[in-house]
Design an enzyme around this catalytic site. Sequence first.
Site, PDB file in Angstrom:
ATOM      1  N   CYS A  52      15.672  -0.479  23.967  1.00 18.54           N
ATOM      2  CA  CYS A  52      15.443   0.438  23.796  1.00 18.54           C
ATOM      3  C   CYS A  52      17.535   0.709  23.215  1.00 18.54           C
ATOM      4  O   CYS A  52      17.459   1.262  24.182  1.00 18.54           O
ATOM      5  CB  CYS A  52      14.922   1.614  24.453  1.00 18.54           C
ATOM      6  N   ASP A  87     -25.238  -1.452 -24.515  1.00 18.66           N
ATOM      7  CA  ASP A  87     -24.618  -1.370 -25.338  1.00 18.66           C
ATOM      8  C   ASP A  87     -23.368  -2.668 -25.678  1.00 18.66           C
ATOM      9  O   ASP A  87     -22.131  -3.040 -25.930  1.00 18.66           O
ATOM     10  CB  ASP A  87     -23.202  -0.894 -25.290  1.00 18.66           C
TER      11      ASP A  87
END
Lengths: 602, 364
Positions: free
Chosen positions: A563, A219
């Site tokens: 930390c 197509d």
Amino acid sequence: MSDAKVYINGRLVGFHKDPLKLVDAIRARRRSGQLPYTVSVTYYDTTNEVYIYTDAGRVSRPVIVVKDGKPLLTEEHIKALEEGRIRWKDLVRQGIVEYLDPEEEENAYIAPDYEHVTKEHTHVEIHPAIIFGVGVASLPYSERNLSSRNLHGAKMLDQGLGLYAANFRLRTDTMSYILYYPQKPIVRSRVADYMNYDRRPSGQNIVVAVTPDLYAMDDALVMNLDSVQRGLLRAVFFRTYTAVERRYPGGQRDRFERPTEDVSGYLGEEYYHAIGDDGLPIPETYVKGGDVLVGRTSPPRFLEEVTQFGIIEENRTESSITVRMDEEGYVDNVLITDDPNGSRMVKVKLRQEKIPELGDKFAARGGQKGVVGMFVPQEDMPYTAQGIVPDLIFNAHSFLSRMTVSYLLEILAGKAGALRGRRVDGTPWHEEPIEDLEAYLKSKGFRPSGKEILYDGLTGEEIKARIFIGPTYYQRLKHLVSQKIQARARGPIQILTRQPTEGKAREGGIRFGEMERDTLIGHGAAMTLYERLVEESDKTTILICEECGNVAVDDAIRRERYCPVCGSRKVQEVEVSYAFKLLLDELKALGIYPKVVLRDKA
Amino acid sequence: MKYAHFEPSVEKFAEKRGLPKTKVTKLKKAVDQWLDSVRIDPWYPAGLVAAESMGEPATQATLRTFHFAGAAEVSVTSGVDRMLEIADALRKIKTPSMRIYLKEPYSKDEDKAREFALSIQETYLKDVAKISEDYFSREIRIDLDEGAIEDRGLDKDTIVSKVAAKVKKKVEPEGNTIVLTFGEDMPLMKLRKLRMSLEKLHLSGIRGIRFAVVGKDGDEYVVSTSGTNLKAILKHKAVDHTRTISNDIHEVAEVLGIEAARYVIIEELKKAYGDMEVDLRHFSLLADLLTYDGYYEAVGRTGVAGKKGSVFARAAFEETGKHLTEAAIWGEVEHLKGVVENLIVGLPVKVGTGRVKLVMKLGE
């Protein structure tokens, strides 16, 4: 049997002993004009219910009443109609023609035409084509197609670009398309006349050659480049941008103006080229994606700070309306008006020419759609002995399973119609005889089959097969690649997840979803998958404390990593997805302590 | 041969074809080579491939089940419905069915097979009689249906005696009607209850087998049933207990053990997929997964997926919150071994190239 229930407009109003008699009586009154012709009455013997409808919003259609196997509309009526002695209204009033709604159709047995009327029939169609809807009936030769093809065709009919309104220059639709030279179809259906299709057409008659072609696979369509450059199926696209000077509580409001450099969020000189000092764009200037269409500044989000001199410094923010990133064009129209709140409102219409390009969608009537697969210069296209070059090459394989006979007949009829300079009637069940068209073609020196000798444009050699060629009505559908194409290498990310945004309007990425993920795992392509989902997405480096497994911090000023939870300085860099870091954060927010245990990379 | 368990079949093939010795060794080598080539690679994602290979055709399959009109067929759920039944380990399947192989002479004689099929069909009094009660005269009336009795291969006398045993009373039939009369002192409630229990009076057959038909498998007669009772049927003297099987996997697991259930899962999956081509090994992997705990369990959150060792893997599937909170309560450790876990964290998955470490031979 018990009494029949009687409903009026869906509400139960009572019972009746003899529903058939009731229905007949109501119908007789409607036909004699004692009741409005819009009233419908239906009896369902399966449920023993009578439905009477008088309300608005029902679709109804006229049919001719049949009594004892004889249609009430006779030649005399038609003659009287032609002479103007009676009118349609009179036919309805006399009960010769009546309007059926979908409900009452259930009780009707309608013959397609006069020939098929039998004693059992209650009605006969005014024209057999009416058994289709307006959409399908306006497609020529639609009675010869598979019903599914007609449905596709009718669906695409409203996607075709055309002249959707004659006042389009004045209108401010958000989006609209206009075809440059809409044409009336050569092969027409008379049903289309009733929706004034000829006054608002949405396509062009173009010459189609039906032949297999590599670039017309699945197509795809091959188009003549020169035809396109001459203006074939060219369209224009309008988009209206709206800007309002909003009012805020406290008397502040937006202002249309050209933002100065001290406005926060100032975009840069080059983005403001299209606007004047009043902030409004100058008509017929060219703008690109990202350019400012309407300059606007807003008051600051928070109350003004008072400087040390006691002067209130207003720090306005930029809130201009910019052209969408994937659009460009000329400023067509600028409209200044008020919005319902009384604020000043500007509507700017942007105009953009849309020339057919690779990937644009086109459709003939009858459901044969396709996208352009290649443009071929005219000199390379095949041509006939007369020098006719097709505008479009349509793949012959598209017929085999779809059996769209209407397409074939339309080419044939279109050819005859073009030759004789008169349009061809293709109304379903009311066509000009195909034999006449074939005879006409023959008389003009063409093959009655519509096939012709074509010569290869590249070599000049005669193509061995005879090629079916002729004009067909083609529509340009509103699905344009230029408005769908989307790609991204880098771009905006979401704040929360740091993953790429989604959607074309936000310059988003294409989601590499779960099923795509599965394919890569299935192939064992772990590193490719890692790249897709982490490297190209939300990869981050986070710091993890070796001692407690929490996310650590990097103090850039004091140049130390530690930390914040346990104070340890044993911190490692870890590459994870930001989504994971987010998960850790969210777990912590829930009061869960997720500990990341680190191990050496094996 | 490298793959020794293939040796007998290769030799059998060679013998059938009458291949000379040299050719047989050559054939063995070729088979070895071929088997090498079809072996999966180390760290091959077999589970995912199995899942996709079974899942993809299932999306194409229709949800339609085929029913055969007419009496002499046992309808069996097929397609997606059946796949779901197996994967979700449903206790109550839509069409439980048995395939009963018979011993000789039953397997060779159609009449005997039919007789057997008839004898195992469960029959209750309500199937062969109409039972009504009369509260005024305190009577229960049983109208026997002679045709039905004959169809079921019963006789009136045994029915009468069974009724008599049930009501603990002497029963005298008049023609095809049995009238049970009770005295004034019989409470109406009791009368009603008696009628209802009479309806369910078991006359013949094996409980659970609603329907049985005779079919043919090769040269022997086989009985297919609607409804199952494997335990009872295996005890029957006419039944070949080595081959008779039920399609109710839970029942098979209970009666014959988990290995038999595994076999039935594979066979039932094969049937459910019909002519969709799916490799047997995908089925066997799923069957292993469904049964390796020693009992038959579903794949969903109550079964395989819910019992995964990894918190993230469970949380990624269903009930995310539940799994995360529970993991927090019990202090679970995530070892990042599976696929989803690593995807969540943002590490390469541990299959395929993600598992292989490249080692370079230096100085060669």
